[in-house]
Design an enzyme around this catalytic site. Structure first.
Site, PDB file in Angstrom:
ATOM      1  N   GLY A   1      23.513  -9.807  15.408  1.00 12.30           N
ATOM      2  CA  GLY A   1      23.592  -8.385  15.769  1.00 12.30           C
ATOM      3  C   GLY A   1      25.029  -7.907  15.711  1.00 12.30           C
ATOM      4  O   GLY A   1      25.892  -8.579  15.120  1.00 12.30           O
ATOM      5  N   ASN A   2      25.311  -6.767  16.286  1.00  9.49           N
ATOM      6  CA  ASN A   2      26.691  -6.285  16.350  1.00  9.49           C
ATOM      7  C   ASN A   2      26.888  -5.471  17.632  1.00  9.49           C
ATOM      8  O   ASN A   2      25.950  -5.261  18.394  1.00  9.49           O
ATOM      9  CB  ASN A   2      27.041  -5.478  15.099  1.00  9.49           C
ATOM     10  CG  ASN A   2      26.143  -4.273  14.939  1.00  9.49           C
ATOM     11  OD1 ASN A   2      26.133  -3.379  15.772  1.00  9.49           O
ATOM     12  ND2 ASN A   2      25.342  -4.252  13.865  1.00  9.49           N
TER      13      ASN A   2
END
Ligand code: CTP
Length: 407
Positions: free
Chosen positions: A216-217
């Site tokens: 993810g980020n």
């Protein structure tokens, strides 16, 4: 949420029997989330007390050019600045508006604070006439209405019914509920994005490695949610496709579709794009996903683990390929050759506008409440903005879009 929420409303109360209804009116406006200040004429005080209106509006009620309280006779009287008061207002509502006050408004008289506010106001002015049947029907009243209309003032028509005199006819002030609905409808019908459909993507995407892990980020979704909320406040009907985010948005004109992965976001975006007038893709979509998702939790058996990644579909580019009349906006987060890279992206993805934010700028980026953007237009214009709260940034972006799409 009402369009009156957060609006500064100056209520002018004049001396007619309907002035007692001003108390209900203030209460309703405050309930809608408006900030209300009241100015009243001296004769209005015969019908409703300033204390009632001050208590309900939680603001001092003014009626003369100088402070008349006289609490401290040694003090110089305070001047009530009508210009400041009028400029504070997002809208000026005069209710009830008597024949006397309306006629003075039409002729530029300024012998009380309310009229001075009227002459100083730059905001929309609404008035709810209240007078007896014969006064209402007098040709001079018709002339007054005509004149006020020519000034751009908006009438909230009087109702038909029994009047204080016992006569039955038109002239009774519209009920407070009707006045509030009238204001809401009139403001909504004039919103710049009324009738426009927006598609907005926001937040990160999570690409599953196994049932418990993902790539993810750090995107929070704050920027996209701020754009969605602001667009709805400006009248748009919004579909917000959100990756995993803790944010909530409670607005009847924003439909939130929650997705997890880039693939899900891709399908949701394609489902709504054809029906949209404007699409703003602010999501931080993962560029790669694990080629295979393990069906069971991966055990730590080896010292090294290699994940093979596959490129995700570029949602923005795919919309750029099929776009017809839609105004398509992308975001670019660059760390080097910022403008040049953003301009290339704008061309490559067939965009109408790209919003560049650089991670180098203080106050810009993922989890902050502020952002610093540069808009780069299709015709290669560069419009830099200072660091601002994300809600203000959203306004800047939407203002540019309004300018372009109404041109
Ligand atoms: N975007 C998208 N789908 C993807 C990747 C990005 O819709 N799979 C959109 C983002 O929402 C953003 C814009 O593309 O509006 C720019 O994304 P960015 O990651 O900065 O650029 P890329 O085109 O992915 O190029 P690069 O990572 O090489 O800079």
């Amino acid at each position: 949420m009402s369009v009156l929420h957060g609006k500064n409303i100056l209520l002018g109360v004049t001396g007619g029997i309907a002035a007692y209804k001003a108390a209900f009116l203030v209460r309703l406006l405050v309930k809608k989330g408006a900030n209300v200040k009241v100015v009243m004429t001296d004769s209005a005080k015969e019908f409703v007390t300033p204390l009632t209106l001050a208590t309900l509006s939680k603001n001092e009620v003014l009626s003369s050019f100088t402070d008349e309280k006289g609490e401290d006779s040694f003090k110089e009287p305070k001047w009530n600045n009508h210009v400041e008061l009028a400029l504070w207002a997002d809208l000026f509502l005069i209710a009830p508006a008597t024949a006397n006050t309306l006629s003075k408004m039409a002729n530029g008289a300024s012998d009380n604070l309310l009229l001075a506010c009227y002459l100083s106001a730059k905001c929309p002015v609404y008035y709810a006439p209240a007078m007896d049947l014969d006064m209402y029907q007098h040709p001079t009243t018709a002339e007054t209405f005509k004149k006020l209309e020519s000034f751009g003032n908006i009438q909230i028509p009087a109702a038909f019914g029994e009047l204080a005199s016992g006569l039955v006819g038109q002239g009774r002030m519209a009920e407070p509920e009707e006045i509030v609905s009238f204001l809401e409808n009139d403001i909504s019908s004039k919103l710049p994005l009324r009738g426009k459909k927006f598609l907005i993507t926001a937040g990160p995407t999570y690409e599953a490695i196994d049932p418990v892990r993902f790539i993810g980020n750090h995107s929070s979704g704050k920027m996209g949610y701020a754009i969605a909320e602001t667009a709805a406040e400006l009248g748009a009907e919004v579909v917000l496709i959100s990756g995993p985010s803790v944010l909530k948005l409670d607005n009847e004109f924003v439909k939130i579709i929650r997705v997890t992965s880039a693939e899900e976001m891709y399908h949701a975006a394609h489902e709504y794009f054809n029906k949209s007038d404007v699409a703003i893709l602010s999501a931080a979509v993962a560029d790669y996903r694990p080629s295979e998702m393990a069906s069971e939790k991966i055990k730590k058996k080896t010292d090294e683990l290699v994940l093979q990644l596959t490129k995700t579909k570029d949602i923005l580019a795919s919309l750029g390929e099929i776009k017809k009349d839609q105004f398509l906006v992308g975001f670019a987060l660059e760390t080097e050759n910022e403008e040049e890279n953003a301009k290339l992206k704008l061309k490559k993805k067939n965009l109408d506008l790209i919003v560049l934010n650089s991670l180098r700028d203080k106050g810009a980026g993922f989890k902050t409440d502020t952002n610093k953007i540069t808009l780069i237009t299709k015709d290669n214009k560069t419009l830099p903005f200072p660091v601002k709260p994300k809600k203000e940034v959203a306004k800047d972006i939407l203002e540019y879009i309004i300018e372009q799409t109404n041109a």
